[in-house]
Design an enzyme around this catalytic site. Structure first.
Site, PDB file in Angstrom:
ATOM      1  N   PHE A 122       0.866  -1.191   0.000  1.00  0.00           N
ATOM      2  CA  PHE A 122       0.000   0.000   0.000  1.00  0.00           C
ATOM      3  C   PHE A 122       0.895   1.231   0.000  1.00  0.00           C
ATOM      4  CE2 PHE A 122      -2.287   3.134   2.743  1.00  0.00           C
ATOM      5  CZ  PHE A 122      -3.541   3.190   2.141  1.00  0.00           C
ATOM      6  N   LEU A 124       1.020   5.064   0.059  1.00  0.00           N
ATOM      7  CA  LEU A 124       0.378   6.362   0.287  1.00  0.00           C
ATOM      8  C   LEU A 124       1.440   7.404   0.651  1.00  0.00           C
ATOM      9  CD1 LEU A 124      -2.207   8.096   0.824  1.00  0.00           C
ATOM     10  CD2 LEU A 124      -2.242   7.175   3.137  1.00  0.00           C
ATOM     11  N   GLU A 364       0.587   3.915  10.093  1.00  0.00           N
ATOM     12  CA  GLU A 364      -0.880   3.895   9.962  1.00  0.00           C
ATOM     13  C   GLU A 364      -1.521   5.001  10.811  1.00  0.00           C
ATOM     14  OE1 GLU A 364      -2.584   0.006   9.729  1.00  0.00           O
ATOM     15  OE2 GLU A 364      -0.923  -0.700   8.510  1.00  0.00           O
TER      16      GLU A 364
HETATM   17  C1  LIG Z   1       8.327   0.841   9.324  1.00  0.00           C
HETATM   18  C2  LIG Z   1       7.325   1.722   8.620  1.00  0.00           C
HETATM   19  C3  LIG Z   1       6.419   1.133   7.743  1.00  0.00           C
HETATM   20  C4  LIG Z   1       5.527   1.936   7.031  1.00  0.00           C
HETATM   21  N1  LIG Z   1       4.697   1.361   6.082  1.00  0.00           N
HETATM   22  C5  LIG Z   1       3.959   2.156   5.276  1.00  0.00           C
HETATM   23  C6  LIG Z   1       3.215   1.596   4.178  1.00  0.00           C
HETATM   24  O1  LIG Z   1       3.188   0.373   3.976  1.00  0.00           O
HETATM   25  N2  LIG Z   1       2.540   2.433   3.360  1.00  0.00           N
HETATM   26  C7  LIG Z   1       2.522   3.786   3.551  1.00  0.00           C
HETATM   27  O2  LIG Z   1       1.909   4.485   2.758  1.00  0.00           O
HETATM   28  N3  LIG Z   1       3.212   4.361   4.592  1.00  0.00           N
HETATM   29  C8  LIG Z   1       3.931   3.570   5.437  1.00  0.00           C
HETATM   30  N4  LIG Z   1       4.651   4.123   6.477  1.00  0.00           N
HETATM   31  C9  LIG Z   1       4.623   5.558   6.668  1.00  0.00           C
HETATM   32  C10 LIG Z   1       3.896   5.987   7.938  1.00  0.00           C
HETATM   33  O3  LIG Z   1       2.519   5.781   7.822  1.00  0.00           O
HETATM   34  C11 LIG Z   1       4.315   7.441   8.219  1.00  0.00           C
HETATM   35  O4  LIG Z   1       5.675   7.421   8.625  1.00  0.00           O
HETATM   36  C12 LIG Z   1       3.432   8.100   9.281  1.00  0.00           C
HETATM   37  O5  LIG Z   1       2.130   8.300   8.797  1.00  0.00           O
HETATM   38  C13 LIG Z   1       3.998   9.440   9.761  1.00  0.00           C
HETATM   39  O6  LIG Z   1       4.377  10.266   8.712  1.00  0.00           O
HETATM   40  P1  LIG Z   1       5.833  10.929   8.731  1.00  0.00           P
HETATM   41  O7  LIG Z   1       6.816   9.840   8.978  1.00  0.00           O
HETATM   42  O8  LIG Z   1       5.996  11.711   7.475  1.00  0.00           O
HETATM   43  O9  LIG Z   1       5.844  11.876   9.974  1.00  0.00           O
HETATM   44  P2  LIG Z   1       5.314  13.404  10.028  1.00  0.00           P
HETATM   45  O10 LIG Z   1       3.952  13.479   9.425  1.00  0.00           O
HETATM   46  O11 LIG Z   1       6.376  14.291   9.494  1.00  0.00           O
HETATM   47  O12 LIG Z   1       5.180  13.619  11.600  1.00  0.00           O
HETATM   48  C14 LIG Z   1       6.278  13.988  12.432  1.00  0.00           C
HETATM   49  C15 LIG Z   1       5.716  14.304  13.819  1.00  0.00           C
HETATM   50  O13 LIG Z   1       4.807  15.399  13.750  1.00  0.00           O
HETATM   51  C16 LIG Z   1       3.550  15.030  14.296  1.00  0.00           C
HETATM   52  N5  LIG Z   1       2.470  15.701  13.572  1.00  0.00           N
HETATM   53  C17 LIG Z   1       2.292  15.785  12.233  1.00  0.00           C
HETATM   54  N6  LIG Z   1       1.171  16.463  11.955  1.00  0.00           N
HETATM   55  C18 LIG Z   1       0.612  16.801  13.140  1.00  0.00           C
HETATM   56  C19 LIG Z   1      -0.558  17.510  13.524  1.00  0.00           C
HETATM   57  N7  LIG Z   1      -1.419  17.990  12.623  1.00  0.00           N
HETATM   58  N8  LIG Z   1      -0.805  17.678  14.841  1.00  0.00           N
HETATM   59  C20 LIG Z   1       0.045  17.169  15.779  1.00  0.00           C
HETATM   60  N9  LIG Z   1       1.158  16.495  15.475  1.00  0.00           N
HETATM   61  C21 LIG Z   1       1.444  16.312  14.171  1.00  0.00           C
HETATM   62  C22 LIG Z   1       3.489  13.516  14.126  1.00  0.00           C
HETATM   63  O14 LIG Z   1       2.563  12.917  15.026  1.00  0.00           O
HETATM   64  C23 LIG Z   1       4.923  13.130  14.415  1.00  0.00           C
HETATM   65  O15 LIG Z   1       5.121  13.072  15.801  1.00  0.00           O
HETATM   66  C24 LIG Z   1       5.513   3.337   7.236  1.00  0.00           C
HETATM   67  C25 LIG Z   1       6.405   3.901   8.159  1.00  0.00           C
HETATM   68  C26 LIG Z   1       7.299   3.127   8.846  1.00  0.00           C
HETATM   69  C27 LIG Z   1       8.254   3.777   9.807  1.00  0.00           C
END
Ligand SMILES: Cc1cc2nc3c(=O)[nH]c(=O)nc-3n(C[C@H](O)[C@H](O)[C@H](O)COP(=O)(O)OP(=O)(O)OC[C@H]3O[C@@H](n4cnc5c(N)ncnc54)[C@H](O)[C@@H]3O)c2cc1C
Length: 384
Positions: A122, A124, A364
């Protein structure tokens, strides 16, 4: 709403035995080699573990949500990597097609996802779009009978193994938000699609993530999930609602395993002439963990039953994911504490679980995003 208690109990017993006899003994090997052994994968395919949630008419077991979370809890008594390889086929890598796919899309892909012949993934998240997934910039431009996809996806679970990707891309370039996003089924061997090197992660060895890069990848227009543009983000959110509940079950199962190990150690380890389990400060850590696990299990089962009864569970799924992901972090921390110095050493299962479960507060939807989903849902309900 368990459909047939007798056959489901046989499945659950089989999974529980498989976990105890076949998976737990191989955990160290998985951590050392960063791979699930081929013979274990073959057994998983034979048991139908890749098709737990795929409807029976497409060759899966068609489990209810309640059945699914019970199996996930049982599976996660072993290293989460074992569940992760089947997790995308049962969850985010197939459910877009199950929920919103056209009859042709279902017929073409679901039977092979159900057997594990195809691994689904998936896609996204992007380098610039994580929590704010609706701002994604991967583009899909219509050209005749095809769409041409350009962009990059990040941290995609099972990308190195995947044969099939559910890809969210922007079909309406005038938009900047979720409304212009469509979901596509993209096959791995499409020219222009490349997978980056596997990411080097904190934990979850044996489960792999990588970038997926699209350079003028041509995808047939019939591969738009549901056959309509602009529905992709809605599909993604429906998939994530269900997936969050399942991750809460995963957290609960992992916490149960950590607590079993901590209890056993507390009974065996002696200090001051008696087992450390006799000390009330150690007992407090055991009791707090047991209480929180019971709460998570009850929440997950309640929400799963509500979903099976046809109720919308967006808020409840977010509550479960938030509570269970934070809870397993606390349980893992206490697990290390109860093991003392031994809990800090590689080769000790709680040391590995401590790193593995850290992920659950991030993917997620982070814990902060779950809080936002819950609060926004509450505010919406108060206005209506
Ligand atoms: C091992 C692993 C597997 C994954 N697998 C998938 C996958 O299969 N498919 C896929 O599509 N994605 C996948 N992901 C991605 C994952 O869903 C994202 O890493 C996650 O949604 C967070 O996004 P980011 O890493 O860009 O963090 P950011 O969005 O940059 O967030 C950084 C920090 O800011 C905080 N933050 C951001 N916005 C707000 C807000 N509005 N209010 C308060 N706090 C906020 C967050 O909570 C976090 O603490 C995976 C990630 C990992 C680490």
């Amino acid at each position: 709403m368990i459909r047939d208690a007798e056959s489901f109990n046989i499945l659950l017993d089989t999974v529980t035995r498989f976990v105890r006899e076949r998976l737990i003994p191989r955990e160290e090997e998985v951590a050392a080699t960063d791979a699930i052994p081929e013979d274990v994968l073959a057994e998983m395919r034979k048991m139908g573990l890749f098709g737990l949630t795929i409807p029976e008419e497409y060759g899966g077991l068609g489990l209810t949500m309640e059945e699914e979370v019970l199996v996930s809890m049982a599976m996660c008594h072993a290293s989460p990597a074992f569940r992760s390889i089947t997790g995308t086929n049962n969850g985010i890598g197939s459910q877009g097609i199950v929920m919103d796919g056209t009859p042709e899309q279902k017929k073409r892909y679901l039977p092979r996802l159900a057997t594990g012949g195809l691994i689904g993934s998936f896609a996204l998240t992007e380098p610039g779009a994580g929590s704010d997934a609706g701002s994604l910039t991967t583009s899909a431009r219509r050209e005749g009978d095809c769409y041409v996809i350009n962009g990059a996806k990040r941290y995609i679970t099972n990308a190195p193994e995947a044969h099939l990707f559910t890809v969210m891309a922007r079909t309406d370039p005038k938009t900047r938000d979720a409304s212009g996003v469509s979901a596509f089924i993209v096959e791995r061997d499409s020219p222009g699609l490349t997978i980056g090197p596997p990411d080097r992660k904190m934990g979850q060895r044996g489960s792999h993530t990588a970038d997926v890069i699209f350079d003028n990848v041509r995808v047939p227009a019939k591969n738009v999930i549901g056959g309509r543009e602009g529905m992709g983000f809605k599909t993604a959110m429906k998939v994530l609602d269900k997936a969050r509940l399942n991750i809460a079950a995963v957290c609960t199962g992992a916490a149960e395993r950590i607590l079993e190990d901590a209890l056993r150690y507390a009974i065996e380890r002696e200090q001051f002439g008696e087992p450390i389990a006799q000390f009330q400060l150690v007992q407090a850590m055991l009791a707090d963990s047991r209480t929180e696990i019971y709460a998570a299990r009850s929440m997950v089962l309640d929400a799963a039953r509500a979903r099976d009864a046809g109720r919308s569970i967006s808020i409840e799924a977010a509550c479960c994911k938030l509570f269970a992901a934070e809870m397993v972090g606390r349980v893992a921390d206490r697990g290390v504490q109860i093991h003392g110095g031994a809990g800090y050493m590689q080769g000790c299962a709680v040391e590995r679980f401590y790193r593995d479960v850290r992920l659950f507060r991030l993917f997620e939807g982070t814990s902060q995003i779950q809080q936002l989903v819950i609060a926004r849902g509450m505010l919406r309900a108060a206005r209506d």
